[in-house]
Write an enzyme that holds these catalytic residues in place. Structure first.
Site, PDB file in Angstrom:
ATOM      1  CB  CYS A  44       0.869   1.913   7.945  1.00 49.02           C
ATOM      2  SG  CYS A  44       2.564   1.935   9.107  1.00 49.02           S
ATOM      3  CG  HIS A  45      -2.408   3.173   6.002  1.00 47.04           C
ATOM      4  ND1 HIS A  45      -1.112   3.179   5.541  1.00 47.04           N
ATOM      5  CD2 HIS A  45      -2.952   4.991   6.574  1.00 47.04           C
ATOM      6  CE1 HIS A  45      -1.025   4.414   5.544  1.00 47.04           C
ATOM      7  NE2 HIS A  45      -2.240   5.432   6.084  1.00 47.04           N
ATOM      8  N   GLY A  46      -3.671  -1.116   8.625  1.00 49.74           N
ATOM      9  CA  GLY A  46      -5.270  -1.971   8.635  1.00 49.74           C
ATOM     10  C   GLY A  46      -4.508  -3.260   7.700  1.00 49.74           C
ATOM     11  CG  HIS A  49      -1.998   1.498   1.502  1.00 49.45           C
ATOM     12  ND1 HIS A  49      -1.982   1.732   2.534  1.00 49.45           N
ATOM     13  CD2 HIS A  49      -2.535   1.607   0.141  1.00 49.45           C
ATOM     14  CE1 HIS A  49      -2.630   2.656   2.289  1.00 49.45           C
ATOM     15  NE2 HIS A  49      -2.898   2.864   0.736  1.00 49.45           N
TER      16      HIS A  49
END
Length: 193
Positions: free
Chosen positions: A157-159, A133
């Site tokens: 960080c963003h799952g 990502h």
């Protein structure tokens, strides 16, 4: 004996057997100036070309040997190759079965476990430890780290969540964790790169 002829501008031309010093002074100056310019161009080009080649620390990490003899089934280690983290995981038979049971139609980036491992070594999963990502380093190699819902890796960080074959299953990451070029140089050593 050399005979002298005169050009239109009045300078003497030698007729071939070398009288009066041979080549005209203007020709000598032209040849010398071009030679000097050529040496100068090479002197400028060499540093420019050499700065484009990889530095010594990058060349030193062109490949790395990893001893996998102490990694037990179900364990993973984190190492480094080309200044990037590498995950080396020894999959348990249960994890291999879970990865093989997932229909490819459920995967965002469909790849089988066999495509992500080497023949005869399907228990060894080797990937770059960089989330596809935004480049964070996922958790899942250390003892007790969050491995997400699918038992593989979890990016804090963003799952983004990866399964036991390091394939993206949930979250914003578009692709699976990247498998670098590697080969088994012996039963206990993997050469990455």
């Amino acid at each position: 004996m050399a005979t002298l002829e005169h050009e239109a501008n009045g300078e003497p031309i030698i007729d071939g057997d070398g009288g009066e010093g041979g080549v005209r002074r203007r020709d000598f100056i032209n040849v010398a100036a071009l030679s000097f310019a050529g040496v100068g161009a090479v002197a400028v080009a060499l540093p420019l070309i050499s700065q484009m080649s990889p530095s010594a620390d990058v060349l030193a990490q062109a490949s790395v040997d990893v001893d996998i003899s102490k990694i037990l089934p179900g364990q993973a280690i984190k190492t480094s190759w080309r200044k990037q983290p590498i995950f080396v995981r020894n999959l348990q038979p249960k994890e291999i079965a879970e990865a093989n049971a997932v229909p490819l139609s459920e995967l965002r980036d469909p790849e089988t476990l066999a495509q992500r491992t080497k023949p005869g070594h399907t228990n060894w999963l080797i990937t770059l430890g960089v989330c596809t990502h935004l480049g964070c380093i996922p958790l899942g190699t250390g003892e007790g780290e969050n491995r997400g819902e699918f038992g593989g890796y979890f990016c804090p960080c963003h799952g983004s969540q990866y399964d036991t074959a390091a394939r993206i299953r949930k979250g914003p990451a578009p692709k699976n964790l990247v498998v670098p070029p590697y080969e088994f140089s012996s039963p206990t050593v993997v050469k990455i790169g």
